[in-house]
Motif scaffolding. Structure first.
Motif, PDB file in Angstrom:
ATOM      1  N   THR A  29      96.839  31.532  17.413  1.00  0.00           N
ATOM      2  CA  THR A  29      95.917  30.796  18.279  1.00  0.00           C
ATOM      3  C   THR A  29      96.287  30.993  19.747  1.00  0.00           C
ATOM      4  O   THR A  29      97.437  31.276  20.090  1.00  0.00           O
ATOM      5  N   ILE A  30      95.290  30.846  20.603  1.00  0.00           N
ATOM      6  CA  ILE A  30      95.502  30.882  22.050  1.00  0.00           C
ATOM      7  C   ILE A  30      96.151  29.570  22.486  1.00  0.00           C
ATOM      8  O   ILE A  30      95.673  28.486  22.136  1.00  0.00           O
ATOM      9  N   LYS A  31      97.231  29.660  23.241  1.00  0.00           N
ATOM     10  CA  LYS A  31      97.968  28.468  23.664  1.00  0.00           C
ATOM     11  C   LYS A  31      98.030  28.300  25.180  1.00  0.00           C
ATOM     12  O   LYS A  31      98.364  27.230  25.673  1.00  0.00           O
ATOM     13  N   ARG A  32      97.747  29.360  25.917  1.00  0.00           N
ATOM     14  CA  ARG A  32      97.712  29.291  27.381  1.00  0.00           C
ATOM     15  C   ARG A  32      96.868  30.464  27.855  1.00  0.00           C
ATOM     16  O   ARG A  32      96.543  31.359  27.066  1.00  0.00           O
ATOM     17  N   GLU A  33      96.498  30.473  29.143  1.00  0.00           N
ATOM     18  CA  GLU A  33      95.534  31.471  29.608  1.00  0.00           C
ATOM     19  C   GLU A  33      96.117  32.358  30.700  1.00  0.00           C
ATOM     20  O   GLU A  33      96.562  31.868  31.754  1.00  0.00           O
ATOM     21  N   TYR A  34      96.089  33.628  30.426  1.00  0.00           N
ATOM     22  CA  TYR A  34      96.527  34.667  31.359  1.00  0.00           C
ATOM     23  C   TYR A  34      95.751  34.598  32.662  1.00  0.00           C
ATOM     24  O   TYR A  34      96.326  34.707  33.754  1.00  0.00           O
ATOM     25  N   GLN A  35      94.442  34.397  32.559  1.00  0.00           N
ATOM     26  CA  GLN A  35      93.602  34.392  33.755  1.00  0.00           C
ATOM     27  C   GLN A  35      93.838  33.159  34.625  1.00  0.00           C
ATOM     28  O   GLN A  35      93.467  33.153  35.803  1.00  0.00           O
ATOM     29  N   GLN A  36      94.440  32.129  34.088  1.00  0.00           N
ATOM     30  CA  GLN A  36      94.729  30.931  34.876  1.00  0.00           C
ATOM     31  C   GLN A  36      96.164  30.883  35.367  1.00  0.00           C
ATOM     32  O   GLN A  36      96.435  30.405  36.469  1.00  0.00           O
ATOM     33  N   GLU A  37      97.106  31.364  34.562  1.00  0.00           N
ATOM     34  CA  GLU A  37      98.527  31.195  34.874  1.00  0.00           C
ATOM     35  C   GLU A  37      99.172  32.413  35.523  1.00  0.00           C
ATOM     36  O   GLU A  37     100.183  32.273  36.216  1.00  0.00           O
ATOM     37  N   VAL A  38      98.620  33.600  35.291  1.00  0.00           N
ATOM     38  CA  VAL A  38      99.281  34.827  35.747  1.00  0.00           C
ATOM     39  C   VAL A  38      98.453  35.572  36.791  1.00  0.00           C
ATOM     40  O   VAL A  38      98.939  35.880  37.887  1.00  0.00           O
ATOM     41  N   VAL A  39      97.195  35.854  36.482  1.00  0.00           N
ATOM     42  CA  VAL A  39      96.381  36.671  37.374  1.00  0.00           C
ATOM     43  C   VAL A  39      96.264  36.071  38.776  1.00  0.00           C
ATOM     44  O   VAL A  39      96.396  36.790  39.774  1.00  0.00           O
ATOM     45  N   PRO A  40      96.049  34.744  38.925  1.00  0.00           N
ATOM     46  CA  PRO A  40      95.976  34.200  40.295  1.00  0.00           C
ATOM     47  C   PRO A  40      97.265  34.409  41.087  1.00  0.00           C
ATOM     48  O   PRO A  40      97.216  34.629  42.302  1.00  0.00           O
ATOM     49  N   LYS A  41      98.413  34.335  40.425  1.00  0.00           N
ATOM     50  CA  LYS A  41      99.677  34.566  41.122  1.00  0.00           C
ATOM     51  C   LYS A  41      99.798  36.009  41.597  1.00  0.00           C
ATOM     52  O   LYS A  41     100.338  36.279  42.679  1.00  0.00           O
ATOM     53  N   ILE A  42      99.309  36.933  40.795  1.00  0.00           N
ATOM     54  CA  ILE A  42      99.326  38.343  41.198  1.00  0.00           C
ATOM     55  C   ILE A  42      98.385  38.552  42.379  1.00  0.00           C
ATOM     56  O   ILE A  42      98.746  39.152  43.398  1.00  0.00           O
ATOM     57  N   LYS A  43      97.181  38.040  42.266  1.00  0.00           N
ATOM     58  CA  LYS A  43      96.182  38.267  43.312  1.00  0.00           C
ATOM     59  C   LYS A  43      96.558  37.582  44.619  1.00  0.00           C
ATOM     60  O   LYS A  43      96.167  38.051  45.698  1.00  0.00           O
ATOM     61  N   ALA A  44      97.332  36.505  44.539  1.00  0.00           N
ATOM     62  CA  ALA A  44      97.768  35.813  45.757  1.00  0.00           C
ATOM     63  C   ALA A  44      98.676  36.694  46.615  1.00  0.00           C
ATOM     64  O   ALA A  44      98.850  36.426  47.806  1.00  0.00           O
ATOM     65  N   LEU A  45      99.233  37.745  46.028  1.00  0.00           N
ATOM     66  CA  LEU A  45     100.118  38.656  46.768  1.00  0.00           C
ATOM     67  C   LEU A  45      99.375  39.877  47.295  1.00  0.00           C
ATOM     68  O   LEU A  45      99.988  40.811  47.804  1.00  0.00           O
TER      69      LEU A  45
END
Length: 305
Positions: A29-45
């Protein structure tokens, strides 16, 4: 001895086929979201580093694009540092430690190196907190030609575009769930007995048995010791059933095993192993340990340039 009967999928002594792999995937099952937890941190740089999409996973290309961060003003005359995280998606500090290093320290090292980070190689694994990909394949045993893992194949394509990779840090964790879930599942998948193994209490590194670089590994251990404790050997002198060859260090044959640590021809390479289940550490200290590992290794290499 605990046998594969303890794992709910498959027939003991019989490797999985398509039916068992599907049954395994259907209970994930999905337990957390890549697009919410990881991608924004990458794009912020994005104003400080170049962001490149080096692929996308076919399971859902819109949901699972693969990003790397690269030094601006790339200079082919400089050696390159590669940082990879999240090859095993459940190993959280590998992902967020890679991003934190880029956010806090990477620019300091750009005088000496081009720096490239692929913070989350396995975003489906990140979301499901899993070691495998949806096909019950371990990306970190799949870095070889005609790889069965999309995650590994995409990263290998990225690496093929890089100049002169001198240093590679592959950021991992060893967790209690390695023994409660992932190794029992592996034994069941392969149709073999599950033999329990102890989990080291603390940080350690895995060097390449074909190119161990003991002083480089020692510099990493020394740096991380300022952040978290280093794993002691067990009563047999081992860490996860491998001989501890120096304080906090074991060796694997990286290329032979298809590990991410063998994906380049770098001179200086290490696989870090943070222990996040210790009551002595917080999640942020685990991220900081990954940052300290990269810092310690790079400071050592700079002294030799």
């Amino acid at each position: 001895m605990q046998l594969t009967e303890s794992y709910p999928i498959g027939t003991p002594g019989k490797p999985w086929g398509d039916t068992e792999r599907l049954a395994w995937r259907e209970q994930v099952t999905i337990k957390r979201e890549y697009q919410q937890e990881v991608v924004p941190k990458i794009k912020a740089l994005g104003e400080r580093f170049d962001i490149e999409q080096y692929g996308a996973l076919s399971y859902d290309e819109a949901r699972y694009p693969l990003f790397c961060l690269k030094s601006k003003n790339w200079d082919s005359n400089k050696p390159t540092v590669l940082i990879t995280g999240g090859v095993h998606g459940y190993e959280t500090s590998g992902v967020h430690g890679a991003i934190k290093f880029m956010d806090t320290l990477a620019e300091h090292y750009q005088e000496h190196f081009n720096v490239v980070a692929a913070p989350c190689v396995s975003p489906w694994g990140y979301e499901t907190i899993n070691r495998w990909n949806p096909n019950a394949v371990d990306p970190n045993r799949s870095f070889y030609q005609d790889s069965p893992s999309e995650e590994s194949a995409n990263l290998m394509k990225l690496v093929a575009t890089l100049d002169n990779v001198l240093v590679h840090f592959d950021l991992h964790e060893t967790t209690d769930t390695d023994e409660t879930e992932f190794r029992p599942a592996l034994a069941a998948r392969n149709g073999i007995e599950y033999v329990p193994c102890s989990i080291p209490d603390g940080f350690y590194t895995v060097g390449d048995s074909e190119n161990p670089q003991p002083e480089f590994q020692a510099a990493i251990i020394e740096s991380v010791a300022n952040v978290t404790h280093i794993a002691p050997a067990d009563e047999k002198g081992n860490l996860i059933d491998s001989p501890m060859v120096q304080h906090g260090v074991i060796h694997y044959p990286m290329v032979k095993l298809g590990l991410c640590g063998g994906v380049t021809n770098c001179t200086y390479g290490t696989t870090t192993e943070v222990y996040p289940d210790s009551p002595k550490v917080t999640d942020e200290e685990c991220n900081d340990a990954q940052v300290a590992a990269v810092k310690g290794g790079l400071d050592y290499v700079i002294r030799l340039l």
